[in-house]
Design a protein around this motif. Structure first.
Motif, PDB file in Angstrom:
ATOM      1  N   ILE A 127       0.841  -1.198   0.000  1.00 49.10           N
ATOM      2  CA  ILE A 127       0.000   0.000   0.000  1.00 49.10           C
ATOM      3  C   ILE A 127       0.882   1.257   0.000  1.00 49.10           C
ATOM      4  CG2 ILE A 127      -1.685   1.324   1.342  1.00 49.10           C
ATOM      5  CD1 ILE A 127      -2.989  -1.256   2.135  1.00 49.10           C
ATOM      6  N   TYR A 128       1.925   1.220   0.836  1.00 48.04           N
ATOM      7  CA  TYR A 128       2.857   2.363   0.863  1.00 48.04           C
ATOM      8  C   TYR A 128       3.514   2.548  -0.498  1.00 48.04           C
ATOM      9  CZ  TYR A 128       2.550   2.539   5.980  1.00 48.04           C
ATOM     10  OH  TYR A 128       2.122   2.654   7.255  1.00 48.04           O
ATOM     11  N   ILE A 129       3.963   1.422  -1.060  1.00 46.27           N
ATOM     12  CA  ILE A 129       4.689   1.504  -2.333  1.00 46.27           C
ATOM     13  C   ILE A 129       3.792   2.094  -3.424  1.00 46.27           C
ATOM     14  CG2 ILE A 129       5.731   0.117  -4.187  1.00 46.27           C
ATOM     15  CD1 ILE A 129       6.758  -1.770  -1.918  1.00 46.27           C
ATOM     16  N   VAL A 130       2.550   1.600  -3.480  1.00 47.86           N
ATOM     17  CA  VAL A 130       1.627   2.094  -4.515  1.00 47.86           C
ATOM     18  C   VAL A 130       1.330   3.580  -4.306  1.00 47.86           C
ATOM     19  CG1 VAL A 130      -0.712   1.912  -5.446  1.00 47.86           C
ATOM     20  CG2 VAL A 130       0.604  -0.164  -4.962  1.00 47.86           C
ATOM     21  N   THR A 131       1.073   3.966  -3.037  1.00 55.81           N
ATOM     22  CA  THR A 131       0.806   5.375  -2.753  1.00 55.81           C
ATOM     23  C   THR A 131       1.979   6.238  -3.205  1.00 55.81           C
ATOM     24  OG1 THR A 131      -0.409   4.649  -0.803  1.00 55.81           O
ATOM     25  CG2 THR A 131       0.043   6.996  -0.979  1.00 55.81           C
ATOM     26  N   GLY A 132       3.187   5.763  -2.903  1.00 58.96           N
ATOM     27  CA  GLY A 132       4.390   6.504  -3.289  1.00 58.96           C
ATOM     28  C   GLY A 132       4.487   6.648  -4.795  1.00 58.96           C
TER      29      GLY A 132
END
Ligand SMILES: Nc1ncnc2c1ncn2[C@@H]1O[C@H](COP(=O)(O)OP(=O)(O)OP(=O)(O)O)[C@@H](O)[C@H]1O
Ligand SMILES: [Mg+2]
Lengths: 260, 421
Positions: B394-399
């Protein structure tokens, strides 16, 4: 034109620490007159203007405006008197459009809510009255304007407020030939409309095209006031450079105003 | 500068814009011109949002349920509130890193003030007002240090970040959690409008935009701001209507209905503040001055605008919106605990505004950007959650989305500069 100068500075002295920027300077502008202020780098031109604008306060000396002594402590004070300063740079907000810049800090509003319509109309009228016709839309952001157009907006803004004295600090320094001509034309019109104009410029050609009189500052002192029609560029150059014989390329020794 | 500037009179070639015809044809031509010149506005983010909704609608079976949709709205609400404040701070070209923990302070104050049995216990609504006021004052103090002393906002609010984190730690380390029982406070998140009440709310929201267009057309007759084309205004209204009525429809009765829900109050709160703050930014003298200071502080100062006053007020707004966001987050779990603020609140809020097209360098951006950005991030994170994707991803996609949005925006700005608009 009456005999009382519009603005009369008397014995203005200003020091920054050990630097004596202005020494006992007298200076005057009449109504409807374009007064050029020239001098070498560091001569004190901008400092003098800042004293008029209220950005700096002079150490000593008097400022007499329309015959009355005044004390100017900031842009608001100056504006209240009818003095507007156009700075060479940092005068406009690139991200705002022409109307928004013209009314910056003095927006027409009712209960803090902006009244866009009268601002836009008045802006268009002002630009038209000054024959600034090259600006396509007054809702263009200033970032999209050319240098000459930007300077025109800055000048128009200064004029819009029923100002009596407009100060222009090197208004053409960054402009090309055509755009310089455009701004100088505007400056001449201000004089014709009865405003007092102070024009700071390093370009004597521009000065001789627009100014009625020329005040020369050297090392913070007023070293002479010249009538444009009765002097030559050579004479002014000599005053600027303390009479050292300087043959500047492209400057003729003949009087500029032939019809004196 | 073009060569025309130097040799000829100062007259640029006529803008392509001037040749655009009216009517439907004109709308298409203008849209295509805008795409070519990089004048995209909020279009990419709206397209992105639609794409995300469609993708999750197909892949996650429980995405389009009313329960999940209500969740999505309440999860997004807090972040959007903080992001609103971020917009104003960024418009000045400043930054506020303290808002995450300021939200915590808002939650903490409200929790303390409603504490049953304590000598200071007060009505929940009053408690919320006090909490928001406290956060606004804190923001004002931080802003004053920035404005009057001249310490960079990054440093001042980094100090605030640590200080308010410390205060929360001190308060909660012993007690662990303070339960919020006051129903008004919990309503900010959990109150659900009856299905019937949702529709008129959607209708009012949809009507706001055409009403503002109409108002401009009447008040500003004969000027350029009154000249919006009816067709483009109509199309935008339809778009807003689809979003508003669609949200209510799904919140009221989703695909798989186990518990019929309804529009949550939190959704209304973010809409209310969206309208209020948009009005503040675009229609008032104050808002104009915020843009001016962000665009060119020196020019603003010379125009007689009190730059310091503007800065202090903006940091107060940022504090207040953080406080409101904090209360909504606390209401979500009916308590405030050591784990507050949840997740990456500060970074999500800043990312929302930036994804929404607000420039970090000041002077460019709009309140709606924060809302759109927060909704996109919220949908993305919610959708990935319903797919049971790990937090790491989720963090990676948001980034990646943040990176993509800002890259697109940068390219667009360059295109705009090149086309001279
Ligand atoms: N804020 C200041 N602090 C200290 N010294 C200053 C300050 N402003 C101006 N000076 C000094 O005062 C003198 C006059 O400067 P001023 O800027 O008025 O010159 P100028 O005639 O406008 O020159 P230029 O043509 O380069 O613009 C210079 O020696 C300058 O270094
Ligand atoms: Mg100077």
């Amino acid at each position: 034109m009456s005999d009382t100068p519009l603005l009369h500075l008397q014995g203005i002295t200003k020091t920054f620490g050990s630097v004596q920027a202005l020494t006992d300077v007298d200076f005057e502008v009449m109504d409807g007159e374009v007064m050029a202020l020239v001098g070498d780098n560091g001569a004190g031109k901008s400092t003098l203007v800042k004293c008029i604008a209220g950005t700096h306060s002079a150490d000593s000396g008097r400022i007499v405006f329309e015959g009355k002594e005044v004390h100017i402590h900031g842009p608001k004070d100056a504006a209240r008197l009818g003095i507007e300063v156009v700075y060479q740079d940092l005068a406009l907000c690139d991200n705002l459009d022409v109307v928004q810049n013209m009314y910056l800090g003095r927006e027409i509003s009712r209960a803090q809510i902006l009244s866009e319509a009268p601002m836009e109309q008045h802006t268009s009228e002002t630009l038209k009255s000054l024959a600034v016709t090259t600006i396509k839309s007054v809702r263009q952001t200033v970032a999209t304007l050319s240098g000459g157009q930007r300077q025109s907006v800055a000048v128009a803004r200064a004029v819009m407020w029923n100002s009596k004295l407009v100060v222009l600090d090197e208004p053409t320094a960054a402009l090309g030939v055509a755009q310089t001509e455009q701004v100088l034309e505007l400056v001449r019109r201000l004089g014709e409309q009865g405003l007092g104009v102070i024009l700071i410029s390093h370009n004597l050609h521009d000065v001789f095209e627009t100014a009625d009189r020329i005040t020369v500052l050297r090392l913070g002192r007023n070293v002479g006031v010249f009538e444009r029609r009765k002097t030559t560029q050579q004479a002014v150059v000599e005053a600027i450079t303390a009479g050292k014989p300087t043959k500047v390329a492209g400057i003729s020794a003949s009087p500029a105003g032939v019809d004196a | 500068m073009t060569s025309a500037d130097v040799v000829g009179p100062d007259r640029a070639p006529p803008l392509e814009e001037e040749r655009i015809s009216d009517g439907i044809q004109g709308v298409w031509e203008r849209a295509w011109l805008n795409v070519r010149t990089g004048n995209l506005g909020p279009v990419p983010i709206i397209v992105g949002e639609i794409a995300v909704v469609i993708i999750f609608g197909f892949t996650a079976t429980n995405f389009f349920t009313s329960v999940n949709f209500v969740n999505l709205i309440t999860e997004t609400a807090g972040t959007a509130m903080l992001a609103y404040g971020v917009v104003f701070v960024l418009l000045l070209g400043e930054i506020d890193l303290s808002i995450g923990y300021l939200a915590g302070i808002g939650a903490l104050v409200v929790a303390e003030l409603q504490l049953p049995g304590s000598s200071w216990q007060m009505n929940g609504i009053l408690a919320m007002l006090v909490a928001v006021a406290v956060c606004a004052v804190i923001g004002g103090v931080q802003g004053s240090i920035v404005a009057f002393v001249g310490v960079p906002s990054f440093v001042v609010t980094l100090g605030g970040f640590l200080i308010w984190q410390g205060v929360i730690l001190n308060e909660l380390q012993q007690r662990g959690t303070i339960i919020i029982q006051d129903r008004w406070i919990n309503y900010t998140d959990a109150y659900i409008f009856s299905p019937g009440a949702g529709w008129p709310i959607a209708a009012i929201f949809t009507a706001l935009y055409p009403a503002s267009v109409l108002y401009k057309k009447i008040v500003a007759r004969g000027t350029q701001i009154g000249q919006q084309s009816w067709i483009s205004a109509g199309l935008k209204t339809i778009g807003i209507g689809i979003a508003a009525f669609g949200s209510v429809a799904i919140a009221n009765n989703g695909k798989i209905i186990d518990t019929p829900e309804g529009l949550p109050l939190a959704g209304l709160i973010i809409v209310f503040f969206f309208v209020l703050l948009t009005f503040l930014a675009k229609w008032t003298t104050f808002g104009r001055h915020v843009y001016a200071v962000g665009g060119n502080a020196e020019a603003a100062r010379r125009s007689g605008i009190s730059v310091k006053r503007i800065k202090v007020i903006v940091f107060m707004i940022s504090g207040a919106t953080a406080g409101i966001g904090g209360i909504i987050f606390a209401a979500q779990v009916n308590s405030v605990a050591l784990t507050f603020p949840p997740g990456n609140l500060l970074l999500n809020a800043i990312a929302s505004a930036v994804i929404g097209g607000v420039s970090l360098f000041g002077g460019r951006g709009e309140v709606r950007g924060a809302l759109l950005g927060a909704v996109l991030i919220g949908t993305l994170q919610n959708g990935l959650n319903t797919l049971s994707i790990s937090n790491g991803w989720i963090y990676i996609v948001t980034g990646l989305v943040l990176l993509g949005a800002v890259t697109l925006d940068t390219v667009a700005v360059r295109l705009q500069a090149r086309s001279g608009r």
